[in-house]
Design an enzyme around this catalytic site. Structure first.
Site, PDB file in Angstrom:
ATOM      1  CB  ALA A 257      25.312  99.531  18.434  1.00  0.00           C
TER       2      ALA A 257
ATOM      3  N   GLY B 260      24.087  95.932  22.432  1.00  0.00           N
ATOM      4  CA  GLY B 260      22.879  96.340  22.017  1.00  0.00           C
ATOM      5  C   GLY B 260      21.982  94.946  21.720  1.00  0.00           C
TER       6      GLY B 260
ATOM      7  CD  GLU C 277      22.069  98.171  25.696  1.00  0.00           C
ATOM      8  OE1 GLU C 277      22.520  98.267  24.369  1.00  0.00           O
ATOM      9  OE2 GLU C 277      22.068  98.812  26.522  1.00  0.00           O
TER      10      GLU C 277
ATOM     11  CD  GLU D  32      27.350  97.630  25.752  1.00  0.00           C
ATOM     12  OE1 GLU D  32      27.682  96.800  26.864  1.00  0.00           O
ATOM     13  OE2 GLU D  32      26.253  97.562  25.282  1.00  0.00           O
TER      14      GLU D  32
END
Ligand code: DAK
Length: 258
Positions: A66, A109, A112, A132
């Site tokens: 992200a 992300g 993911e 993260e």
């Protein structure tokens, strides 16, 4: 075929190749990019001429997570109101197979997103990780859930708690990716796999995908019942008649998705 700000799509016969292009930020997934990506995936999923989809990034990064710059000042209430998960969750409900072709970094992300796809073809220099924890947070788009299901608790926790990335080869050993190929062959290999799937009967492909996803979040008997009903349903399709007839007539079947 169509180009947005961050998402470029090309049709290869009945396979859609979707490319994330935000090279200057290692394909960091900002909100606008995710909206554009999920809109594109949903459109292609609804398009009858598309049988299978391949999602890729660039040579340096599939996606480095992200967008940290976009998230840095966001408060918890603002995050809750934004409800970005609504967008991410839509990927889980795509009916057509989605294959990730991963070169370079698939972090946070990005990892993911690759795991939200149905299969992963990795270039040999790809790196997978959930870093993260290094920036004081944790995965929020399925990292703790999908990684654990894919590689088991101990391996998932090592990746999640150290934040260290693993190589494509290690990801293959752990069952995270389907295969590892040379970097410059990664997209071609994913397209080859997609074309193979695109030749199969679309209803069978759809119900097989649905049944396998069901296996991940249900008990065995509920899953078996679901599978059985899907199996019966396929016996009502023209493609079932065509597939079996073609076998007996020693010719290739022509499927129409009905
Ligand atoms: N966000 C924003 N910018 C990024 C970025 C990221 N994740 N990753 C890279 N960039 C930018 C860099 O800031 C740099 O920008 P400039 O300085 O040139 O303007 C440019 O991309 C090139 O990066 P580097 O100079 O660092 O390039 P290197 O090749 O040296 O290193 C790298 C590449 C990928 C190893 C490194 O950039 C890196 O470690 N990036 C951060 C990786 C990371 O920590 N990712 C996890 C982010 S947290 C959610 C859903 C999901 C998530 C959260 C919420 N909801 C649904 C609510 C997920 C969270 C995350 O992914």
């Amino acid at each position: 075929m169509s180009d947005g700000q961050y998402i470029h799509t090309r049709m290869h016969d009945r396979v859609a190749l979707i490319r994330i292009q935000r090279d200057e930020a290692r394909n960091a997934l900002n909100l606008a990019l995710m909206n554009e990506l999920v809109d594109t995936l949903e459109c292609l999923d609804a398009d009858e001429t598309v049988r299978c989809m391949v999602l890729t990034g660039g040579e340096k990064a599939f996606a480095a997570g992200a967008d940290i710059a976009e998230m840095a000042d966001v408060t918890a209430p603002a995050m809750k109101l934004l409800n970005q998960f609504r967008i991410w969750d839509k990927i889980r409900f795509l009916t057509k197979p989605l294959i990730a072709a991963v070169n370079g970094y698939a972090l946070g992300g990005g990892c993911e997103l690759a795991m939200a796809c149905d299969m992963i073809v990795a270039g040999e220099e790809a790196k997978f990780g959930q870093p993260e924890v290094k920036i004081g947070v944790m995965p929020g788009a399925g990292g703790t859930q999908r990684l654990t299901r894919n590689v088991g608790k101990a391996r998932a926790l090592e990746m999640l708690l150290t934040g260290n990335a693993i190589s494509a080869e290690r990801a293959w050993q752990m069952g995270l990716v389907n295969r590892v190929v040379a970097t410059d062959k990664c997209v071609d290999e994913a397209l080859r796999l997609a074309h193979e799937i695109a030749q199969q009967a679309p209803m069978a492909v759809r119900l097989i995908k649905e049944s396998v996803l069901k296996a991940l979040d249900t008990d065995i008997q509920t899953g078996m019942d679901f599978e059985r009903n899907a199996f019966y349903l396929l016996f009502a399709t023209e493609d079932k008649s065509e597939g079996m007839k073609a076998f007996l007539e020693r010719r290739n079947p022509v499927f129409h998705g009905r």
